[in-house]
Write a protein that holds these residues in place. Structure first.
Motif, mmCIF file in Angstrom:
data_model
loop_
_atom_site.group_PDB
_atom_site.id
_atom_site.type_symbol
_atom_site.label_atom_id
_atom_site.label_comp_id
_atom_site.label_asym_id
_atom_site.label_seq_id
_atom_site.Cartn_x
_atom_site.Cartn_y
_atom_site.Cartn_z
ATOM 1 N N THR A 360 0.831 -1.201 0.000
ATOM 2 C CA THR A 360 0.000 0.000 0.000
ATOM 3 C C THR A 360 0.866 1.252 0.000
ATOM 4 N N CYS A 361 1.957 1.207 0.728
ATOM 5 C CA CYS A 361 2.883 2.342 0.700
ATOM 6 C C CYS A 361 3.998 2.142 -0.315
ATOM 7 N N HIS A 362 4.535 0.940 -0.368
ATOM 8 C CA HIS A 362 5.742 0.720 -1.159
ATOM 9 C C HIS A 362 5.463 0.447 -2.641
ATOM 10 N N LYS A 363 4.228 0.351 -3.003
ATOM 11 C CA LYS A 363 3.819 0.325 -4.423
ATOM 12 C C LYS A 363 4.568 -0.719 -5.244
ATOM 13 N N MET A 364 4.725 -1.883 -4.707
ATOM 14 C CA MET A 364 5.392 -2.943 -5.463
ATOM 15 C C MET A 364 4.450 -3.612 -6.453
ATOM 16 N N ASP A 365 3.170 -3.366 -6.309
ATOM 17 C CA ASP A 365 2.202 -4.049 -7.162
ATOM 18 C C ASP A 365 2.057 -3.325 -8.499
ATOM 19 N N VAL A 366 3.198 -3.021 -9.082
ATOM 20 C CA VAL A 366 3.180 -2.372 -10.392
ATOM 21 C C VAL A 366 3.082 -3.442 -11.466
ATOM 22 N N ALA A 367 2.641 -3.010 -12.629
ATOM 23 C CA ALA A 367 2.440 -3.970 -13.715
ATOM 24 C C ALA A 367 3.748 -4.642 -14.081
ATOM 25 N N ALA B 70 3.844 -21.667 -3.681
ATOM 26 C CA ALA B 70 5.146 -21.926 -4.270
ATOM 27 C C ALA B 70 5.606 -20.842 -5.231
ATOM 28 N N ALA B 71 4.815 -19.823 -5.434
ATOM 29 C CA ALA B 71 5.184 -18.807 -6.402
ATOM 30 C C ALA B 71 6.437 -18.067 -5.954
ATOM 31 N N SER B 72 7.147 -17.560 -6.937
ATOM 32 C CA SER B 72 8.392 -16.856 -6.621
ATOM 33 C C SER B 72 8.133 -15.670 -5.711
ATOM 34 N N PRO B 73 8.942 -15.512 -4.687
ATOM 35 C CA PRO B 73 8.772 -14.345 -3.811
ATOM 36 C C PRO B 73 9.312 -13.064 -4.417
ATOM 37 N N HIS B 74 9.921 -13.159 -5.594
ATOM 38 C CA HIS B 74 10.532 -11.971 -6.187
ATOM 39 C C HIS B 74 9.552 -11.166 -7.044
ATOM 40 N N GLY B 75 8.349 -11.591 -7.107
ATOM 41 C CA GLY B 75 7.362 -10.864 -7.869
ATOM 42 C C GLY B 75 6.837 -11.708 -9.019
ATOM 43 N N PRO B 76 5.833 -11.227 -9.696
ATOM 44 C CA PRO B 76 5.174 -9.942 -9.488
ATOM 45 C C PRO B 76 4.350 -9.921 -8.203
ATOM 46 N N PHE B 77 4.031 -8.718 -7.776
ATOM 47 C CA PHE B 77 3.330 -8.538 -6.520
ATOM 48 C C PHE B 77 1.922 -8.005 -6.787
ATOM 49 N N SER B 78 0.981 -8.533 -6.041
ATOM 50 C CA SER B 78 -0.382 -8.013 -6.127
ATOM 51 C C SER B 78 -0.620 -7.083 -4.942
ATOM 52 N N SER B 79 -1.782 -6.468 -4.920
ATOM 53 C CA SER B 79 -2.086 -5.559 -3.814
ATOM 54 C C SER B 79 -2.322 -6.307 -2.517
ATOM 55 N N SER B 80 -2.466 -7.625 -2.604
ATOM 56 C CA SER B 80 -2.569 -8.417 -1.373
ATOM 57 C C SER B 80 -1.475 -9.485 -1.383
ATOM 58 N N THR B 81 -0.322 -9.091 -1.775
ATOM 59 C CA THR B 81 0.776 -10.044 -1.926
ATOM 60 C C THR B 81 1.134 -10.712 -0.603
ATOM 61 N N ASP B 82 1.565 -11.949 -0.709
ATOM 62 C CA ASP B 82 2.035 -12.676 0.475
ATOM 63 C C ASP B 82 3.555 -12.716 0.519
ATOM 64 N N LYS B 83 4.211 -12.099 -0.455
ATOM 65 C CA LYS B 83 5.628 -12.390 -0.670
ATOM 66 C C LYS B 83 6.595 -11.580 0.188
ATOM 67 N N CYS B 84 6.172 -10.439 0.659
ATOM 68 C CA CYS B 84 7.088 -9.602 1.444
ATOM 69 C C CYS B 84 7.671 -10.377 2.617
ATOM 70 N N SER B 85 6.813 -11.207 3.227
ATOM 71 C CA SER B 85 7.237 -11.873 4.461
ATOM 72 C C SER B 85 8.254 -12.973 4.215
ATOM 73 N N THR B 86 8.513 -13.325 2.978
ATOM 74 C CA THR B 86 9.546 -14.313 2.717
ATOM 75 C C THR B 86 10.921 -13.772 3.109
#
Lengths: 368, 378
Positions: A360-367, B70-86
């Protein structure tokens, strides 16, 4: 009629009058019993029984049960904290006017202990544990003191006369705090007109969650309520979560055992009480402004809804009571790195699914 | 009471099923190639079985938590991503950037070591397809294209590697440090890779060596594909798996650190060998194979070269003479087990800043086999 009988009847009458008065009080003057005491306070009887109490402090019930009497199912308070919903139908009538501090049927800002969004809402996936007989050590606690949490671990049943402006009737000296911690808020509000006393065009909705995405101006209610210090207050129990190298208390010490298997080591943590300012470069090289739709502290309240000076705090990411959010995949902490934290599926009171609060802050969810 | 989550899932399943039918009709080979291995297998089922079975299978795979996990934690990231905590602990990090390990190297190794998490066991130089069944980036137990830091194919030990975690002089980096053999740096995984996706293939950093401008590395495939070595000798046509992965830019990218290696003739610089500061000549890179080698008979007519080494395929037309030689044609990015013997061992007097005489300089094959792969001078 003997004097004794007369005395007995008088006593009965007095008791009856008192009971009727109490009943009337419930009906007509039932604004918050947690504060607003007057010289002829009627509110003591909401919680206390002077001769027939069933719990210490002359309470009618044990702490959580006591609070539940009002804060559940619209039985008294507007804030149904067990179902995580604001229920105007149960709200207490004030001597001023009918002033809702939240949007009817909206999710409470702090979530709920059993459900979120009402009794028909989703069940919580994590809560601040309530009255766990074996107690809990708060994560980040230096003292490791086992606490059996109850409502009154965080909230005072009475407004502290020495700290009358303590927001949310939070305890002034929680947990291991060595001194009082004042939680500042941006009230008082114009209850008569149900508006902010800073910006009359802005309605005050402090108790419920709202979408106050900067992109949708005009729906930005609750950025105004917290002003400062809520993170300091949380660290009354989670003592280490604000520790920084700048603090002489922590600068030279060897760290602490977080229970995650790393032993006594220095820990790094996300900064708190910092403004959401500046720009950052996303992984694709584009520069973006920091912004968020999460709640922030508004240090210098002005007519502007969301400003760069607003501060990130514990409640930006976490709900105080409980959340229904779900943790999957990588967000379910692996057992090897969980330490004293709850089970892998525990949502650790986060406001959004998985690590939605981060992006939400770090905006990683870019295309991609 | 309506179970909102179940209702949503069902709705998504229905929507997905209609999309699946559309995909079935319109999928091209490139799209097919971009799918994960598991999805490819399922896709084949779609063609053979009834649409209902196919759709149900796709839906099952899509919504099975095990696969999502099992998806890569390096992305892509969604707005409800679970990957940061890896890779991050918000309150109990053990190092900067809130990492749960004391170094970034340790963190990378915690997944990219065989049997720990990632398919790409870069320490052992092997691809473990079973590790993450939703990501098919190579063949099970195949040797990684980049080799490994400790071993190759989880067997032979490496004889040369990019030294990680050890300070060393960067060969060919005079532009980064004038009048001396080069900059002294301590490589980490993050010197080359960004952990948070990005525009470059292999999540390579946009600005390696902190260069001023972005260096684009393009590919014909998804970021998490084509990890393994294949035999794509032109003679054995039809087995040309990875010629399609690198498209352009990798030599420029390497040249961001090895600054002098991109030009054939450079102003004089000190390469750290016995010749000191002098003009240097070097093999061209980013050159196609069309110019070729002298005809064996005429010695004048140049024939297009061919090779079974990896090349950049700029046009996506498979292995053709317009493919270009790159750094990775000869070198592995991580480490190699190639043996250097005889003349291939550097004269210690000429070695300069380079590693020990047995060091294989990340070369893909023993001694100087790479040379004759193109030049055919046997």
């Amino acid at each position: 009629m003997s004097a004794r009988k007369l005395l007995t009847l008088s006593s009965i009458s007095i008791v009856a009058v008192v009971i009727i008065s109490l009943m009337m009080t419930s009906a007509a003057f039932a604004f918050s019993p947690d504060s607003n005491f007057t010289g002829s306070a009627d509110m003591c009887a909401q919680c206390h029984r002077l001769h027939t109490a069933t719990y210490i402090n002359l309470l009618k019930d044990a702490s959580a049960g006591m609070c539940r009497n009002c804060h559940f199912g619209g039985q008294g308070a507007d804030t149904d904290v067990f179902n995580g919903v604001y229920v105007t139908g149960g709200h207490m009538t004030s001597p001023f006017t009918n002033y809702p501090h939240g949007e009817t049927n909206a999710v409470l800002l702090g979530g709920g202990f059993e459900h979120v969004g009402g009794s028909g809402g989703l069940q919580t996936t994590s809560t601040h544990s309530m009255e766990n007989p074996s107690g809990d050590v708060p994560p980040g606690s230096t003292s490791k003191q086992v606490i059996v949490l109850s409502c009154t671990s965080c909230h005072s049943g009475h407004r502290d006369m020495d700290h009358p402006d303590q927001y949310r009737v939070l305890r002034v000296q929680p947990g291991d705090a060595q001194s009082p911690i004042d939680v500042l808020w941006n009230g008082p509000w114009d209850d008569q007109n149900e508006t902010s006393n800073v910006d009359p065009n802005r309605t005050y909705r402090a108790y419920t969650e709202h979408d106050f995405d900067p992109a949708t101006p005009g729906v930005q209610f609750y950025t105004k309520n917290y002003k400062q210090n809520i993170s300091n207050w949380c660290t009354g129990c989670h003592t280490r979560y604000l520790a920084t190298d700048d603090n002489p208390q922590y600068k030279s010490d060897p760290g602490y055992d977080a229970g995650d298997g790393s032993g006594v080591t220095r820990k790094y943590r996300h900064s708190m009480e910092i403004p959401i300012v500046g720009r950052f470069e996303n992984p694709f090289g584009a520069f973006e402004d920091f912004s968020t739709d999460l709640p922030l502290e508004d240090v210098n309240v002005t007519a502007n809804p969301r400003e760069d000076e607003d501060l990130l705090n514990c409640l930006t990411c976490h709900r105080a009571h409980g959340t229904e959010k779900t943790m999957e995949g990588h967000a379910a902490l692996p057992a090897s790195n969980r330490g004293t934290l709850p089970s892998g599926q525990d949502s650790t009171l986060l406001r959004k699914n998985n690590r939605g609060v981060c992006v939400t802050c770090h905006k990683m969810d870019v295309a991609y | 009471m309506i179970d909102v989550r179940r209702h949503q899932t069902r709705t998504e399943t229905l929507r997905f099923s209609s999309e699946a039918r559309t995909v079935k009709k319109n999928t091209t080979f490139k799209e097919f190639n971009g799918m994960t291995r598991t999805l490819r297998r399922v896709f084949c089922v779609i063609y053979r079985r009834t649409p209902l079975i196919a759709v149900l299978t796709l839906a099952f795979i899509t919504f099975t938590p095990t696969l999502a996990k099992a998806a890569s934690p390096h992305g892509p990231f969604s707005s409800s991503t679970d990957k940061c905590s890896t890779c991050h602990r918000l309150h109990t990090g053990l190092s900067h950037k809130l990492l749960p390990q004391e170094t970034s190297l340790a963190l990378c190794q915690s997944c990219h070591t065989k049997g720990t998490g990632a398919d790409t066991a870069v320490m052992q130089g092997i691809y473990i397809d079973a590790q993450n069944p939703d990501q098919s980036g190579g063949v099970d137990n195949g040797i990684l294209l980049g080799g490994g830091f400790d071993r190759i194919g989880d067997a032979s030990e490496t004889t040369g590697r990019h030294q990680v975690g050890v300070a060393g002089t960067l060969p060919g980096s005079s532009a980064l440090a004038t009048d001396n053999p080069g900059a002294v740096i301590t490589l980490t995984c993050l010197s080359c890779h960004t952990p948070h996706q990005g525009p470059n293939y292999r999540i390579l950093r946009r600005r390696p060596g902190d260069v001023a401008e972005d260096v684009a590395v393009q590919s014909w495939v998804g970021n998490y594909e084509q990890y393994c070595e294949y035999d794509f000798d032109p003679v054995t046509t039809g087995v040309q798996g990875y010629t399609d992965n690198y498209k352009s830019g990798i030599a420029s990218w390497c040249g961001s650190c090895h600054t002098t290696y991109l030009t054939r003739v450079e102003d004089s610089y000190d390469a750290g060998d016995k010749y000191g500061k002098s003009t240097r000549y070097r093999h061209g890179v980013d050159v196609d194979l069309a110019g070729g080698r002298p005809d064996a008979v005429t010695k004048v007519i140049y024939q297009p070269m061919n090779t079974d080494l990896p090349l950049e395929d700029l046009t996506g037309n498979g292995r053709t003479p317009d493919d270009e030689l790159t750094c990775l044609s000869c070198h592995r990015a991580h480490g190699t087990d190639a043996q250097m013997t005889g003349w291939a061992e550097f004269d210690p007097a000429e070695r300069g800043i380079l590693p020990a005489g047995k060091d294989s300089m990340l070369l893909r094959q023993n001694d100087r086999t790479m040379c004759i792969k193109c030049h055919r001078v046997l």
